[in-house]
Enzyme design. Structure first.
Site, mmCIF file in Angstrom:
data_model
loop_
_atom_site.group_PDB
_atom_site.id
_atom_site.type_symbol
_atom_site.label_atom_id
_atom_site.label_comp_id
_atom_site.label_asym_id
_atom_site.label_seq_id
_atom_site.Cartn_x
_atom_site.Cartn_y
_atom_site.Cartn_z
ATOM 1 N N ARG A 71 0.847 -1.195 0.000
ATOM 2 C CA ARG A 71 0.000 0.000 0.000
ATOM 3 C C ARG A 71 0.879 1.241 0.000
ATOM 4 O O ARG A 71 1.762 1.361 0.835
ATOM 5 C CB ARG A 71 -0.809 0.043 1.311
ATOM 6 C CG ARG A 71 -2.117 -0.563 1.257
ATOM 7 C CD ARG A 71 -3.022 -0.190 2.389
ATOM 8 N NE ARG A 71 -2.481 0.227 3.657
ATOM 9 C CZ ARG A 71 -3.226 0.645 4.660
ATOM 10 N NH1 ARG A 71 -4.533 0.712 4.524
ATOM 11 N NH2 ARG A 71 -2.710 0.998 5.811
ATOM 12 N N THR A 84 -1.294 7.492 -0.539
ATOM 13 C CA THR A 84 -2.588 7.347 -1.225
ATOM 14 C C THR A 84 -3.385 6.143 -0.719
ATOM 15 O O THR A 84 -4.579 6.049 -0.969
ATOM 16 C CB THR A 84 -2.376 7.140 -2.737
ATOM 17 O OG1 THR A 84 -1.690 5.876 -2.917
ATOM 18 C CG2 THR A 84 -1.520 8.248 -3.340
ATOM 19 N N ASP A 125 0.762 -2.660 12.559
ATOM 20 C CA ASP A 125 1.213 -3.086 11.236
ATOM 21 C C ASP A 125 1.542 -4.578 11.271
ATOM 22 O O ASP A 125 2.541 -4.995 11.856
ATOM 23 C CB ASP A 125 2.447 -2.272 10.807
ATOM 24 C CG ASP A 125 2.780 -2.523 9.344
ATOM 25 O OD1 ASP A 125 2.921 -3.698 8.949
ATOM 26 O OD2 ASP A 125 2.873 -1.555 8.579
ATOM 27 N N ASP A 179 4.953 -5.849 9.708
ATOM 28 C CA ASP A 179 6.103 -5.496 10.556
ATOM 29 C C ASP A 179 6.151 -6.369 11.810
ATOM 30 O O ASP A 179 7.227 -6.814 12.220
ATOM 31 C CB ASP A 179 6.025 -4.018 10.970
ATOM 32 C CG ASP A 179 6.419 -3.088 9.829
ATOM 33 O OD1 ASP A 179 6.971 -3.577 8.821
ATOM 34 O OD2 ASP A 179 6.153 -1.873 9.945
HETATM 35 C C1 PRP Z 1 -1.053 -4.309 4.652
HETATM 36 C C2 PRP Z 1 -1.814 -5.593 4.970
HETATM 37 C C3 PRP Z 1 -2.733 -5.709 3.798
HETATM 38 C C4 PRP Z 1 -3.030 -4.278 3.435
HETATM 39 C C5 PRP Z 1 -4.403 -3.955 3.912
HETATM 40 O O1 PRP Z 1 -0.044 -4.556 3.757
HETATM 41 O O2 PRP Z 1 -0.973 -6.690 5.122
HETATM 42 O O3 PRP Z 1 -2.152 -6.365 2.680
HETATM 43 O O4 PRP Z 1 -2.063 -3.475 4.111
HETATM 44 O O5 PRP Z 1 -4.725 -2.659 3.603
HETATM 45 P P1 PRP Z 1 -5.856 -2.266 2.585
HETATM 46 O O6 PRP Z 1 -7.061 -3.090 2.908
HETATM 47 O O7 PRP Z 1 -6.069 -0.809 2.873
HETATM 48 O O8 PRP Z 1 -5.358 -2.479 1.186
HETATM 49 P P2 PRP Z 1 1.152 -3.544 3.447
HETATM 50 O O9 PRP Z 1 0.865 -2.742 2.224
HETATM 51 O O10 PRP Z 1 1.469 -2.753 4.669
HETATM 52 O O11 PRP Z 1 2.338 -4.500 3.063
HETATM 53 P P3 PRP Z 1 3.092 -5.607 3.956
HETATM 54 O O12 PRP Z 1 2.108 -6.730 4.223
HETATM 55 O O13 PRP Z 1 4.209 -6.005 3.068
HETATM 56 O O14 PRP Z 1 3.547 -4.942 5.223
HETATM 57 N N1 URA Z 2 -2.268 -2.973 7.384
HETATM 58 C C1 URA Z 2 -1.863 -3.347 8.612
HETATM 59 O O1 URA Z 2 -0.891 -4.095 8.764
HETATM 60 N N2 URA Z 2 -2.536 -2.877 9.663
HETATM 61 C C2 URA Z 2 -3.593 -2.064 9.552
HETATM 62 O O2 URA Z 2 -4.183 -1.683 10.566
HETATM 63 C C3 URA Z 2 -4.000 -1.682 8.255
HETATM 64 C C4 URA Z 2 -3.318 -2.163 7.183
#
Ligand code: PRP
Ligand code: URA
Length: 208
Positions: free
Chosen positions: A103, A107, A199, A202
């Site tokens: 994400r 945005t 997160d 993370d």
């Molecule tokens: C996070 C999470 C989802 C997404 C959800 O991923 O693991 O994939 O955000 O958000 P959304 O419903 O608003 O799209 P992130 O982009 O942080 O990547 P990561 O899993 O690599 O940390």
């Molecule tokens: N992605 C995450 O990991 N946590 C949130 O709360 C939203 C998106």
């Protein structure tokens, strides 16, 4: 409209308390996310269709039942990976596809960076897994990608969702059922689910 099912089971709730707690470290967090994946899948698979198969027990021939369709697990990288082991433990024959999405922090729009699927994905029941359903953008983009490849039987399996994400996903993909362990209050200004668990990527991988 795709069904929304919140699967509240005492064991899932107990593990939810663990992953919500900011004091929980990476190892315990990862284990609990994986175990929740397993418990959710046990519930989700209740209506999987089976077909009869003749097998020979050590005593005689009998009719047993096996899953009608193959199952493919598609984790959305990175956080979806945390649920794969647990799901694979109870559906060990499942093949695994991968979709890499991140994400944009400003945005909140998803960006694809990787996609790889097993050959039989079109005929399979596909479980799209991602612990967090926030804006719903990542889940919707992943499902769009699968549909472009001809996949028709898709279920979304998450852990924490919120009304905004559920509404968006139901609008974009009304044919896809959504399964969650918890429906939280909403999204904050940075697109994080509250109370949520922070997160997830993370916390699973010890980054940041
Ligand atoms: C996070 C999470 C989802 C997404 C959800 O991923 O693991 O994939 O955000 O958000 P959304 O419903 O608003 O799209 P992130 O982009 O942080 O990547 P990561 O899993 O690599 O940390
Ligand atoms: N992605 C995450 O990991 N946590 C949130 O709360 C939203 C998106």
């Amino acid at each position: 409209m795709g069904r929304l099912k919140i699967l509240n089971h005492p064991l899932i709730e107990h593990k939810m308390a663990k992953i919500r707690d900011k004091k929980t470290g990476t190892k315990d967090f990862r284990e609990a996310v994986s175990e929740i994946g397993l418990l959710l899948t046990y519930e989700i698979s209740r209506d999987f269709k089976t077909v009869p198969k003749t097998v020979e027990t050590p005593l005689m021939e009998t009719t047993a039942y096996v899953l009608e369709k193959p199952v493919v697990i598609v984790p959305i990288l990175r956080a979806g990976l945390g649920m794969v082991d647990g799901i694979h433990r109870i559906i060990p024959q499942a093949k695994i596809g991968h979709v890499g999405l991140y994400r944009d922090e400003e945005t909140l729009q998803p960006h694809e960076y990787f996609a790889k699927f097993p050959a039989e994905i079109k005929e399979s029941t596909v479980l799209v897994v991602d612990p967090m359903l926030a804006t719903g953008g990542s889940a919707a983009a992943c499902i769009t990608l699968l549909k472009r490849r001809g996949v028709t039987d898709i279920r979304f399996v998450g852990i924490v969702g919120c009304p905004e994400g559920v509404k968006f996903l139901q609008k974009e993909h009304p044919d896809v059922d959504i399964y969650l362990a918890a429906m939280d209050e909403g999204l904050n200004e940075r697109g994080y689910i509250y109370p949520g668990l922070g997160d997830c990527g993370d916390r699973l991988f010890g980054t940041k």
